[in-house]
Write an enzyme that holds these catalytic residues in place. Structure first.
Site, PDB file in Angstrom:
ATOM      1  N   CYS A  30      10.910  -5.298  -2.433  1.00  0.00           N
ATOM      2  CA  CYS A  30      11.581  -6.528  -2.895  1.00  0.00           C
ATOM      3  C   CYS A  30      12.198  -6.325  -4.278  1.00  0.00           C
ATOM      4  O   CYS A  30      13.280  -6.846  -4.560  1.00  0.00           O
ATOM      5  CB  CYS A  30      10.606  -7.697  -2.904  1.00  0.00           C
ATOM      6  SG  CYS A  30      10.229  -8.253  -1.235  1.00  0.00           S
ATOM      7  N   GLU A  32       5.918 -12.887   9.338  1.00  0.00           N
ATOM      8  CA  GLU A  32       5.248 -11.726   9.935  1.00  0.00           C
ATOM      9  C   GLU A  32       5.600 -11.600  11.416  1.00  0.00           C
ATOM     10  O   GLU A  32       6.202 -12.504  12.012  1.00  0.00           O
ATOM     11  CB  GLU A  32       3.736 -11.835   9.686  1.00  0.00           C
ATOM     12  CG  GLU A  32       3.446 -11.804   8.193  1.00  0.00           C
ATOM     13  CD  GLU A  32       1.969 -11.690   7.853  1.00  0.00           C
ATOM     14  OE1 GLU A  32       1.119 -11.860   8.736  1.00  0.00           O
ATOM     15  OE2 GLU A  32       1.675 -11.424   6.665  1.00  0.00           O
ATOM     16  N   ASN A  66       7.118 -15.496   3.611  1.00  0.00           N
ATOM     17  CA  ASN A  66       6.961 -14.274   4.407  1.00  0.00           C
ATOM     18  C   ASN A  66       6.916 -14.609   5.892  1.00  0.00           C
ATOM     19  O   ASN A  66       6.342 -15.619   6.296  1.00  0.00           O
ATOM     20  CB  ASN A  66       5.773 -13.417   3.956  1.00  0.00           C
ATOM     21  CG  ASN A  66       4.461 -14.148   3.820  1.00  0.00           C
ATOM     22  OD1 ASN A  66       4.414 -15.329   3.549  1.00  0.00           O
ATOM     23  ND2 ASN A  66       3.371 -13.419   4.022  1.00  0.00           N
ATOM     24  N   GLU A 118      10.441 -12.912  -0.743  1.00  0.00           N
ATOM     25  CA  GLU A 118      11.529 -12.725  -1.715  1.00  0.00           C
ATOM     26  C   GLU A 118      12.811 -12.296  -1.032  1.00  0.00           C
ATOM     27  O   GLU A 118      13.912 -12.738  -1.380  1.00  0.00           O
ATOM     28  CB  GLU A 118      11.183 -11.644  -2.751  1.00  0.00           C
ATOM     29  CG  GLU A 118       9.922 -11.883  -3.532  1.00  0.00           C
ATOM     30  CD  GLU A 118       8.691 -11.282  -2.876  1.00  0.00           C
ATOM     31  OE1 GLU A 118       8.445 -11.551  -1.688  1.00  0.00           O
ATOM     32  OE2 GLU A 118       7.971 -10.554  -3.559  1.00  0.00           O
ATOM     33  N   CYS A 124       6.653  -6.918  -4.293  1.00  0.00           N
ATOM     34  CA  CYS A 124       6.393  -5.542  -3.858  1.00  0.00           C
ATOM     35  C   CYS A 124       7.584  -4.656  -4.241  1.00  0.00           C
ATOM     36  O   CYS A 124       8.655  -5.156  -4.601  1.00  0.00           O
ATOM     37  CB  CYS A 124       6.137  -5.494  -2.351  1.00  0.00           C
ATOM     38  SG  CYS A 124       7.631  -5.574  -1.353  1.00  0.00           S
ATOM     39  N   CYS A 176       9.219  -9.913   3.684  1.00  0.00           N
ATOM     40  CA  CYS A 176       8.629 -10.603   2.538  1.00  0.00           C
ATOM     41  C   CYS A 176       9.425 -11.860   2.172  1.00  0.00           C
ATOM     42  O   CYS A 176      10.637 -11.936   2.419  1.00  0.00           O
ATOM     43  CB  CYS A 176       8.643  -9.688   1.316  1.00  0.00           C
ATOM     44  SG  CYS A 176       7.544  -8.272   1.417  1.00  0.00           S
TER      45      CYS A 176
END
Ligand code: THU
Length: 158
Positions: free
Chosen positions: A113, A63, A61, A74, A110, A72
């Site tokens: 994703c 940020e 990830n 993935e 999530c 993210c």
């Protein structure tokens, strides 16, 4: 009329129970997780995508001070795989995530994703096996991303 959906999944007690190739894939995801740029949430996620030619693309990830600009793990991994190896079938994705306090609870992808991964599964017409784990401990596997996203939005409707 009422209907019911059921999903199948498998549970592995630890990474050594996984098929060897997937164990290696999860180890790459763990390494990626350790390098996550999660300076705001402190929640580190690593992902590793296995392609048919044996290549592995990793993601963590990323940020950002403008929070929604982050991405993210993935999606970093599958977008990288599609950018570098656009014709390769994606066989599996392994995912591991944890807060600073290591969790044993399997961290699942999530919703966004799930939708992103499903794009590639639909395109390649072959299942993508999904494996997910916390910092360590049990791993959950589904055969297909569709098991995690019933009634997904299918681009063929566009
Ligand atoms: N995160 C992922 O990388 N993958 C997921 O599937 C869930 C959440 C990241 C996004 C954010 O950097 C941090 O975890 C906390 O939400």
């Amino acid at each position: 009329m009422e209907r019911e959906l059921t999903i199948k999944y498998s549970i592995f007690d630890n990474i050594y129970e996984l098929p060897y190739k997937i164990q290696k894939l999860m180890e790459e995801a763990i390494k990626a997780r350790e390098n996550a740029y999660a300076t705001y949430s402190g929640f580190k996620v690593g992902a590793a995508v296995l392609l048919e030619n044996g290549e592995i693309c990793i993601g963590s990830n990323q940020e950002n001070a403008a929070y929604p600009s982050g991405l993210c793990a993935e999606r970093v991994a599958v977008y990288q795989a599609s950018a570098r190896f656009p014709k390769q079938v994606i066989k599996a994705i392994a995912l591991t995530g944890t807060a600073q306090e290591p969790t044993q609870y399997p961290v699942s992808p999530c919703g966004a994703c799930r939708q992103s991964i499903s794009e590639y599964e639909i395109r390649q017409k072959e299942n993508i096996n999904v494996y997910f784990m916390g910092a360590s401990g049990k791993i959950i596997k589904t055969e297909s991303i569709k098991d995690l996203l019933p009634f997904l939005f299918d681009g063929s409707l566009l």
